[in-house]
Write an enzyme that holds these catalytic residues in place. Sequence first.
Site, mmCIF file in Angstrom:
data_model
loop_
_atom_site.group_PDB
_atom_site.id
_atom_site.type_symbol
_atom_site.label_atom_id
_atom_site.label_comp_id
_atom_site.label_asym_id
_atom_site.label_seq_id
_atom_site.Cartn_x
_atom_site.Cartn_y
_atom_site.Cartn_z
ATOM 1 N N HIS A 174 -42.779 12.605 -36.643
ATOM 2 C CA HIS A 174 -42.413 11.441 -37.444
ATOM 3 C C HIS A 174 -43.641 10.722 -37.990
ATOM 4 O O HIS A 174 -44.785 11.046 -37.647
ATOM 5 C CB HIS A 174 -41.547 10.479 -36.610
ATOM 6 C CG HIS A 174 -42.218 9.932 -35.384
ATOM 7 N ND1 HIS A 174 -43.068 8.852 -35.414
ATOM 8 C CD2 HIS A 174 -42.148 10.324 -34.076
ATOM 9 C CE1 HIS A 174 -43.499 8.586 -34.190
ATOM 10 N NE2 HIS A 174 -42.967 9.478 -33.358
ATOM 11 N N CYS A 176 -43.980 10.896 -29.615
ATOM 12 C CA CYS A 176 -43.975 12.338 -29.832
ATOM 13 C C CYS A 176 -45.159 12.716 -30.715
ATOM 14 O O CYS A 176 -46.272 12.320 -30.444
ATOM 15 C CB CYS A 176 -42.639 12.740 -30.449
ATOM 16 S SG CYS A 176 -41.210 12.379 -29.384
#
Length: 226
Positions: A175, A191
């Site tokens: 992302h 992440c």
Amino acid sequence: MFVISRRLFVIGAPLSLAACASTQPRVAEPVLPAIEPHYYQMYAALPHERFPIPAVDLTQIRPELLRREVAYPTDEQPGTIVIDPANHFLYLVRPEGRAIRYGVGVGRAGFDWDGRATIRRKAVWPTWTPPAEMIKRQPELEEYRRGMPPSLENPMGARALYLYQGDRDTLYRIHGTNDPLSIGQSMSSGCIRLLNQDIIDLHDRVPIGTKVVVLEAELPPELAGF
């Protein structure tokens, strides 16, 4: 199947002025690497996005972390994403031993597992929903239990790619980020994150069904013990 691993940044001055002058030696300012001109366009502001994205301050990003095409011999098929958490790079494999390389930031979670997954969902300006265990550690996130709406403050940034194994959501994401200084770092949570300009570029290049390979990485010394 993913393998969970725990192993897993002034000479000669007059004496009459001595009382007013600093006696500390001058320290030369570091010479920063020259920034190639095309990067200013690559990381320029994006005013037409739903939430206008500011230009990246390139003086705050190590040059090797900026998007570029590189030689990358691999047995993986063109179109595959390969993530190297230890070196903070994401590669989009291209034909003839080439790849587009993006600098990334990773969380400790990025060192917890390695293996293969598939992009089963893509989102533009995604909602961020913190996991229950994160809310337990940080009660101030309770208001976002049902999701934090998209914005420049949203930790997911401008785009998100969701990784699955079969029908199972791995809860692992690629992302954007609202914190450019996190690129090239191993932060406390999260992440794989890219500069917003980079995740937009990657999001537009890869379709649903793209294969993702996460390389095995030992936990860096600075994260050992966590």
